[in-house]
Write a protein that holds these residues in place. Structure first.
Motif, PDB file in Angstrom:
ATOM      1  N   VAL A 293       9.284   2.260  -2.850  1.00 25.92           N
ATOM      2  CA  VAL A 293       8.483   2.539  -1.562  1.00 25.92           C
ATOM      3  C   VAL A 293       7.325   3.264  -1.922  1.00 25.92           C
ATOM      4  N   SER A 294       7.285   4.433  -2.599  1.00 23.94           N
ATOM      5  CA  SER A 294       6.141   5.183  -2.945  1.00 23.94           C
ATOM      6  C   SER A 294       5.194   4.475  -4.120  1.00 23.94           C
ATOM      7  N   ALA A 295       5.774   3.426  -4.900  1.00 19.86           N
ATOM      8  CA  ALA A 295       5.037   2.715  -5.568  1.00 19.86           C
ATOM      9  C   ALA A 295       4.149   1.465  -5.165  1.00 19.86           C
ATOM     10  N   HIS A 296       4.866   1.140  -3.856  1.00 18.10           N
ATOM     11  CA  HIS A 296       4.342  -0.294  -3.531  1.00 18.10           C
ATOM     12  C   HIS A 296       4.023  -0.289  -2.187  1.00 18.10           C
ATOM     13  N   ILE A 297       4.413   0.690  -1.093  1.00 26.85           N
ATOM     14  CA  ILE A 297       3.737   0.788   0.130  1.00 26.85           C
ATOM     15  C   ILE A 297       2.810   1.755   0.503  1.00 26.85           C
ATOM     16  N   THR A 298       1.811   1.245   1.213  1.00 29.12           N
ATOM     17  CA  THR A 298       0.732   2.485   1.650  1.00 29.12           C
ATOM     18  C   THR A 298       0.191   2.070   2.927  1.00 29.12           C
ATOM     19  N   THR A 299      -0.484   3.019   3.420  1.00 30.53           N
ATOM     20  CA  THR A 299      -1.086   3.030   5.032  1.00 30.53           C
ATOM     21  C   THR A 299      -2.571   3.088   4.657  1.00 30.53           C
ATOM     22  N   GLU A 300      -3.446   1.933   5.078  1.00 22.10           N
ATOM     23  CA  GLU A 300      -4.832   1.996   4.831  1.00 22.10           C
ATOM     24  C   GLU A 300      -5.532   1.219   6.093  1.00 22.10           C
ATOM     25  N   ALA A 301      -6.814   1.564   6.117  1.00 17.49           N
ATOM     26  CA  ALA A 301      -7.581   0.903   7.313  1.00 17.49           C
ATOM     27  C   ALA A 301      -8.108  -0.500   6.981  1.00 17.49           C
ATOM     28  N   VAL A 308      -2.944   0.046   9.143  1.00 21.93           N
ATOM     29  CA  VAL A 308      -1.548  -0.727   8.857  1.00 21.93           C
ATOM     30  C   VAL A 308      -0.965  -0.283   7.802  1.00 21.93           C
ATOM     31  N   THR A 309       0.511  -0.477   7.632  1.00 27.17           N
ATOM     32  CA  THR A 309       1.196  -0.061   6.575  1.00 27.17           C
ATOM     33  C   THR A 309       1.590  -1.555   5.918  1.00 27.17           C
ATOM     34  N   CYS A 310       1.416  -1.674   4.846  1.00 28.32           N
ATOM     35  CA  CYS A 310       1.910  -2.759   4.001  1.00 28.32           C
ATOM     36  C   CYS A 310       2.075  -2.659   2.490  1.00 28.32           C
ATOM     37  N   ASN A 311       2.277  -3.761   1.889  1.00 22.04           N
ATOM     38  CA  ASN A 311       2.220  -3.529   0.290  1.00 22.04           C
ATOM     39  C   ASN A 311       0.791  -3.295  -0.233  1.00 22.04           C
ATOM     40  N   ARG A 312       0.561  -2.487  -1.306  1.00 25.27           N
ATOM     41  CA  ARG A 312      -0.749  -2.166  -1.422  1.00 25.27           C
ATOM     42  C   ARG A 312      -1.440  -3.057  -2.197  1.00 25.27           C
ATOM     43  N   LEU A 313      -0.656  -4.088  -2.730  1.00 26.14           N
ATOM     44  CA  LEU A 313      -1.327  -5.167  -3.333  1.00 26.14           C
ATOM     45  C   LEU A 313      -1.691  -6.365  -2.610  1.00 26.14           C
ATOM     46  N   ALA A 340       2.231  -7.133  15.598  1.00 28.41           N
ATOM     47  CA  ALA A 340       3.643  -6.705  15.445  1.00 28.41           C
ATOM     48  C   ALA A 340       4.251  -6.095  13.952  1.00 28.41           C
ATOM     49  N   GLY A 341       3.023  -5.843  13.229  1.00 26.01           N
ATOM     50  CA  GLY A 341       3.422  -4.921  12.057  1.00 26.01           C
ATOM     51  C   GLY A 341       3.472  -6.034  10.696  1.00 26.01           C
ATOM     52  N   CYS A 342       3.750  -5.354   9.709  1.00 24.50           N
ATOM     53  CA  CYS A 342       3.601  -5.851   8.471  1.00 24.50           C
ATOM     54  C   CYS A 342       5.179  -5.263   7.575  1.00 24.50           C
ATOM     55  N   TYR A 343       5.248  -4.041   7.380  1.00 23.81           N
ATOM     56  CA  TYR A 343       6.232  -3.490   6.728  1.00 23.81           C
ATOM     57  C   TYR A 343       7.463  -3.296   7.487  1.00 23.81           C
ATOM     58  N   TYR A 344       8.557  -3.784   7.158  1.00 21.92           N
ATOM     59  CA  TYR A 344       9.655  -3.741   8.108  1.00 21.92           C
ATOM     60  C   TYR A 344      11.077  -4.031   7.197  1.00 21.92           C
ATOM     61  N   HIS A 357       8.790  -9.326   5.222  1.00 24.61           N
ATOM     62  CA  HIS A 357       8.280  -8.052   5.809  1.00 24.61           C
ATOM     63  C   HIS A 357       9.088  -6.872   4.922  1.00 24.61           C
ATOM     64  N   ALA A 358      10.275  -7.300   4.526  1.00 28.37           N
ATOM     65  CA  ALA A 358      10.791  -6.161   3.757  1.00 28.37           C
ATOM     66  C   ALA A 358       9.963  -5.687   2.463  1.00 28.37           C
ATOM     67  N   PHE A 359       9.087  -6.448   1.961  1.00 28.60           N
ATOM     68  CA  PHE A 359       8.435  -6.138   0.797  1.00 28.60           C
ATOM     69  C   PHE A 359       6.741  -5.670   1.300  1.00 28.60           C
ATOM     70  N   GLY A 360       6.548  -5.707   2.696  1.00 29.00           N
ATOM     71  CA  GLY A 360       5.343  -5.410   3.115  1.00 29.00           C
ATOM     72  C   GLY A 360       4.391  -6.487   2.788  1.00 29.00           C
ATOM     73  N   LEU A 361       4.490  -7.909   2.724  1.00 28.31           N
ATOM     74  CA  LEU A 361       3.904  -9.022   2.367  1.00 28.31           C
ATOM     75  C   LEU A 361       3.517 -10.053   3.434  1.00 28.31           C
ATOM     76  N   ALA A 362       3.998  -9.570   4.667  1.00 26.44           N
ATOM     77  CA  ALA A 362       3.810 -10.337   5.667  1.00 26.44           C
ATOM     78  C   ALA A 362       3.396  -9.698   6.889  1.00 26.44           C
ATOM     79  N   LEU A 363       2.513 -10.156   7.932  1.00 29.29           N
ATOM     80  CA  LEU A 363       2.220  -9.679   8.995  1.00 29.29           C
ATOM     81  C   LEU A 363       2.178 -10.557  10.030  1.00 29.29           C
ATOM     82  N   ASP A 364       2.642 -10.175  11.505  1.00 30.93           N
ATOM     83  CA  ASP A 364       2.606 -10.972  12.605  1.00 30.93           C
ATOM     84  C   ASP A 364       1.326 -10.484  13.606  1.00 30.93           C
TER      85      ASP A 364
END
Length: 414
Positions: A293-301, A308-313, A340-344, A357-364
Motif C-alpha cells: 500500500v505504501s509503495a503503490h497507493i497515493t492520494t492526489e488531486a 482521489v486515492t488510487c494506484n500512483r501509476l 464512487a471511488g477508485c481504491y477498494y 479496485h483492489a489495486f487502485g486501477l479502476a474508478l466508477d
C-alpha cells in the motif's frame, strides 16, 4: 498531446475477471418478452406519488400506497453483511442489544426476511429501512441514491443476478408469491444485494401486505474480525433456537481468514501491481500488505473529481484523460458527486476474485444511470477519451458495467 509509449494490453490475466464490484441502479421498463429493458439512457426518476386506486386482489399495487419517507444521502460507514441471523419469530430488543454487545460485532441492521415462491423458485425478500440497510450492500448499490428513493417510494429493488429468473410483466410488475391473489409490485431498480441472503428489497410498509414477521432477522457486520470468531458468543446471545448463517466471502468460498495470499499479476499493467500480498478479512474485504500500500497507493488531486486515492501509476493518464475532457468542453458530463471511488481492497462482489479496485486501477463514474447490465447514460465522447488514454470501459463487456473504467494499458502522456 502525443502518446510516447503505449503498451498493447490484453488486460490483467489470471487473477482478474472482466467484471467489477459495482452495483446497479436503474428504472426497468417493459419489453415484449416480459423482461425488463437492459437499461435506460438517463438516470431513474423518483416514482410518481399518486393516490392508489381501488384494485381487485392480485392487481398491481400502486407504489405510492407503500411509500415511506425518502432516506436522503447515505450516512455512516459501509459495513457489508458477514452474518445473517433469521428465525421465525420477531427478535426482541434485549436480544438485539445483546448481539450488538458481542465483541467483534461492529454494526447490526434489523430487517424482516421471508421467502416467496416465484415460478417454483424461492426468492428471499427483505423488508428494510432503506437508510440503515443500504450500508450493508456493495458500494455501487449503497451509493446510488435513486435505488433507495425508489424503494422508499414503494417500488422494489431486485438483485440483477436473479433478474432473468423473475416473471416480470411488460409493465415492470412482478407478483410476490405463487398465488393468483399475491400482491404485485413494481420493479424500480436493479441493484446488487447480499448474495446468499437477500434477492429482493422492499420497504417496511410492505410487511403487512406480504404477511412477513417484523424484525425476525439481523444483518451483522464484524469489520476487521473473522465472523467465525464471534460465532460462539453470538449464539449465546441469541439462544439455541435462532439460526446463524455466515454470508461473507470467507464462508461462501472456503477461504482461510488471516492466511497470507499472493496474486502475481501479468499483462500490460503488471508494473502497477507487482507482487500483491494480502490476507482475507470478513465481508469480502482484504488487507493488502502495508508495504505494498505504501509503495503503490497515493492520494492526489485531479481535474473535475478533486482529490482521489488510487494506484500512483494511474495518475498521469487519469489526469491526462480528465484534462482532455475539460479542454473539449465536456467537464459537465462527469459528475463529481456521483463518483464512487477508485481504491477498494476487496473481492468482486459475490466472488473470491480480486477486483481491479483492489489495486487502485479502476474508478466508477456517474453511478446513477450507469448500472450493471444497462447501456449506460455516460457520454460516449468521454468514453472515447478514456479509451485513448489507456482505460477499458465496462460498457463494452458482455455483462455491461458502464460506470466502470479500468486501466488496461500504460500510457505516458509526455
Amino acid at each position: 498531446m502525443g502518446l510516447q509509449r503505449r503498451i498493447a494490453a490484453g488486460g490483467l490475466l489470471g487473477v482478474l475477471a472482466l467484471v467489477s464490484a459495482c452495483g446497479a441502479g436503474g428504472s426497468p421498463g417493459g419489453e415484449p418478452d416480459g423482461s425488463p429493458r437492459a437499461g435506460a439512457s438517463s438516470p431513474p426518476t423518483a416514482p410518481a406519488r399518486t393516490e392508489p386506486a381501488a384494485a381487485p386482489s392480485g392487481a398491481p399495487s400502486p407504489p405510492a400506497a407503500y411509500a415511506v419517507e425518502a432516506p436522503g444521502p447515505r450516512e455512516g460507514a459501509l459495513s457489508y453483511a458477514d452474518i445473517l441471523v433469521a428465525g421465525p419469530e420477531e427478535l426482541d430488543e434485549d436480544t438485539v442489544a445483546a448481539v450488538r454487545a458481542v465483541p467483534g460485532v461492529t454494526s447490526v441492521a434489523r430487517i424482516a426476511l421471508a421467502q416467496v415462491s416465484l415460478d417454483n423458485r424461492l426468492v428471499s425478500v427483505a423488508a428494510v429501512d432503506p437508510a440503515s440497510y443500504r450500508n450493508f450492500v456493495a458500494a455501487g448499490s449503497a451509493d446510488t441514491q435513486a435505488v433507495w428513493d425508489r424503494v422508499a417510494g414503494g417500488e422494489i429493488a431486485v438483485d440483477p443476478r436473479i433478474r432473468r429468473r423473475l416473471p416480470i410483466d411488460e409493465d415492470g410488475y412482478v407478483r410476490l408469491g405463487s398465488d393468483r391473489d399475491a400482491p404485485r409490485a413494481h420493479v424500480g431498480a436493479f441493484a446488487e444485494q447480499i448474495e446468499g441472503a437477500v434477492d429482493v428489497v422492499v420497504n417496511e410498509k410492505w410487511i403487512e401486505e406480504l404477511a412477513m414477521t417484523p424484525g425476525n432477522a439481523l444483518l451483522v457486520s464484524t469489520t476487521g474480525t473473522a465472523p467465525q470468531a464471534v460465532d460462539e458468543p453470538l449464539r449465546a446471545a441469541l439462544g439455541a433456537d435462532v439460526p446463524v448463517q455466515f454470508v461473507d466471502a470467507v464462508a461462501r468460498f472456503g477461504l482461510d481468514p488471516g492466511a497470507p495470499q499472493t496474486a502475481v499479476v501479468v499483462g500490460a499493467t503488471a508494473d502497477a501491481v507487482g507482487t500483491f500480498r494480502y490476507t482475507v478479512l470478513a465481508g469480502g474485504r482484504i488487507a493488502p500488505d502495508p508495504a505494498w500500500v505504501s509503495a503503490h497507493i497515493t492520494t492526489e488531486a485531479v481535474p473535475i473529481l478533486g482529490t482521489v486515492t488510487c494506484n500512483r501509476l494511474i495518475f498521469p493518464q487519469l489526469r491526462a484523460a480528465l484534462e482532455e475532457v475539460v479542454q473539449r468542453g465536456l467537464a459537465d458530463r462527469i459528475h463529481p458527486d456521483e463518483y464512487a471511488g477508485c481504491y477498494y481492497p476487496r473481492f468482486i462482489t459475490g466472488s473470491s476474485t480480486l477486483s481491479n479496485h483492489a489495486f487502485g486501477l479502476a474508478l466508477d463514474l456517474n453511478v446513477p444511470g450507469n448500472g450493471r447490465g444497462s447501456v449506460g447514460a455516460i457520454d460516449r465522447t468521454v468514453v472515447s477519451i478514456f479509451k485513448k488514454w489507456g482505460f477499458g470501459w465496462g460498457g463494452d463487456w458482455k455483462w455491461t458495467d458502464p460506470m466502470h473504467f479500468e486501466m488496461n494499458a500504460l500510457v505516458d502522456p509526455r
